[in-house]
Design a protein around this motif. Structure first.
Motif, PDB file in Angstrom:
ATOM      1  N   VAL A  32      12.463  12.178  42.857  1.00 33.34           N
ATOM      2  CA  VAL A  32      12.025  11.016  43.244  1.00 33.34           C
ATOM      3  C   VAL A  32      10.932  11.020  44.244  1.00 33.34           C
ATOM      4  N   LEU A  33      11.629  11.435  45.379  1.00 33.85           N
ATOM      5  CA  LEU A  33      10.802  11.249  46.696  1.00 33.85           C
ATOM      6  C   LEU A  33       9.467  12.461  46.598  1.00 33.85           C
ATOM      7  N   GLN A  34       9.812  13.445  45.948  1.00 37.71           N
ATOM      8  CA  GLN A  34       8.563  14.449  45.758  1.00 37.71           C
ATOM      9  C   GLN A  34       7.541  13.848  44.837  1.00 37.71           C
ATOM     10  N   ASP A  35       7.980  13.041  43.796  1.00 40.63           N
ATOM     11  CA  ASP A  35       6.856  12.628  42.916  1.00 40.63           C
ATOM     12  C   ASP A  35       6.734  11.106  42.819  1.00 40.63           C
ATOM     13  N   THR A  36       6.994  10.323  43.615  1.00 38.35           N
ATOM     14  CA  THR A  36       6.742   9.057  43.423  1.00 38.35           C
ATOM     15  C   THR A  36       5.337   8.631  44.389  1.00 38.35           C
ATOM     16  N   ARG A  37       4.701   7.620  43.795  1.00 36.31           N
ATOM     17  CA  ARG A  37       3.675   7.049  44.686  1.00 36.31           C
ATOM     18  C   ARG A  37       3.983   5.561  44.864  1.00 36.31           C
ATOM     19  N   THR A  38       5.439   5.091  44.673  1.00 37.61           N
ATOM     20  CA  THR A  38       5.959   4.064  45.160  1.00 37.61           C
ATOM     21  C   THR A  38       6.870   4.121  46.421  1.00 37.61           C
ATOM     22  N   LEU A  39       6.645   3.021  47.244  1.00 32.84           N
ATOM     23  CA  LEU A  39       7.470   3.189  48.506  1.00 32.84           C
ATOM     24  C   LEU A  39       9.006   3.378  48.219  1.00 32.84           C
ATOM     25  N   LEU A  40       9.694   4.370  48.657  1.00 31.76           N
ATOM     26  CA  LEU A  40      11.005   4.854  48.460  1.00 31.76           C
ATOM     27  C   LEU A  40      11.896   4.416  49.714  1.00 31.76           C
ATOM     28  N   ILE A  41      12.990   3.915  49.697  1.00 32.61           N
ATOM     29  CA  ILE A  41      13.853   3.468  50.588  1.00 32.61           C
ATOM     30  C   ILE A  41      15.041   4.219  50.287  1.00 32.61           C
ATOM     31  N   ILE A  42      15.559   5.224  51.034  1.00 34.11           N
ATOM     32  CA  ILE A  42      16.785   5.927  50.750  1.00 34.11           C
ATOM     33  C   ILE A  42      17.868   5.559  51.768  1.00 34.11           C
ATOM     34  N   VAL A  43      18.972   4.991  50.984  1.00 36.73           N
ATOM     35  CA  VAL A  43      19.824   4.444  52.057  1.00 36.73           C
ATOM     36  C   VAL A  43      20.990   5.507  52.286  1.00 36.73           C
ATOM     37  N   PRO A  44      21.384   5.425  53.505  1.00 38.79           N
ATOM     38  CA  PRO A  44      22.443   6.616  53.722  1.00 38.79           C
ATOM     39  C   PRO A  44      23.664   6.043  53.150  1.00 38.79           C
ATOM     40  N   GLU A  45      24.607   6.997  53.044  1.00 45.15           N
ATOM     41  CA  GLU A  45      25.840   7.088  52.483  1.00 45.15           C
ATOM     42  C   GLU A  45      26.708   5.886  53.323  1.00 45.15           C
ATOM     43  N   LYS A  48       9.737   4.402  35.092  1.00 42.61           N
ATOM     44  CA  LYS A  48       9.776   2.885  35.111  1.00 42.61           C
ATOM     45  C   LYS A  48       9.148   2.354  36.229  1.00 42.61           C
ATOM     46  N   ALA A  49       9.133   2.861  37.371  1.00 41.54           N
ATOM     47  CA  ALA A  49       8.467   2.543  38.773  1.00 41.54           C
ATOM     48  C   ALA A  49       6.911   2.566  38.346  1.00 41.54           C
ATOM     49  N   ARG A  50       6.297   3.532  37.776  1.00 42.18           N
ATOM     50  CA  ARG A  50       4.877   3.610  37.698  1.00 42.18           C
ATOM     51  C   ARG A  50       4.442   2.881  36.432  1.00 42.18           C
ATOM     52  N   GLU A  51       5.214   2.442  35.427  1.00 41.90           N
ATOM     53  CA  GLU A  51       4.781   1.689  34.473  1.00 41.90           C
ATOM     54  C   GLU A  51       4.938   0.214  34.813  1.00 41.90           C
ATOM     55  N   ASP A  52       5.878  -0.164  35.390  1.00 44.21           N
ATOM     56  CA  ASP A  52       6.158  -1.601  35.950  1.00 44.21           C
ATOM     57  C   ASP A  52       5.521  -1.895  37.280  1.00 44.21           C
TER      58      ASP A  52
END
Length: 139
Positions: free
Chosen positions: A126-139, A96-100
């Motif tokens: 997702v972190l390993q394979d995305t080219r999109t900015l990834l924001i990981i929210v802590p718990e 979805k991230a890639r296509e859109d």
């Protein structure tokens, strides 16, 4: 002067933990700065080639709809699209991230322990394979 809104993808699995992404996006962005796509992936495991009954599929779809509607209610002033799909969560998020062509993916850190952590979390994949900015929210 017109500015394009940022496209944000928020994967949700229905846990309270995943819903923290909603609060985080509201802290980061004003409603006029972003369009948000909520994504819930229904992961169904088929064992020994057993087919799923229509009841199982319908229950899963209803649960997904409830998750997405609850999240949309929390983002009521934002432009929000809600999508439910079947597949492997990490694969569907990446697709979805890639296509859109999303500007960012916002998701929470996994809190899984034991075997699930050994196999690897959706967030890690997702972190390993995305080219999109990834924001990981802590718990």
């Amino acid at each position: 002067m017109t500015t394009d809104k940022k496209k944000i993808l928020i994967p949700l699995d229905g846990t309270d933990r995943s819903m923290h992404s909603l609060d985080y996006v509201k802290q980061l962005f004003r409603k006029d700065e972003v369009t948000i796509t909520l994504l819930n992936v229904l992961e169904i495991v088929i064992i020994n080639d057993m087919m799923l009954s229509d009841t199982v599929v319908t229950n899963s779809e209803n649960e997904s709809k409830a998750i997405l509607e609850g999240a949309k209610a929390q983002l009521q002033d934002y432009t929000v699209e809600a999508i439910s799909t079947f597949g492997y969560a990490s694969d569907e998020i990446l697709r979805k991230a890639r296509e859109d062509k999303f500007d960012a993916i916002i998701m929470t850190k996994s809190s899984k322990k034991g075997l699930a952590r050994m196999i690897g979390s959706v967030t890690r994949k997702v972190l390993q394979d995305t080219r999109t900015l990834l924001i990981i929210v802590p718990e």
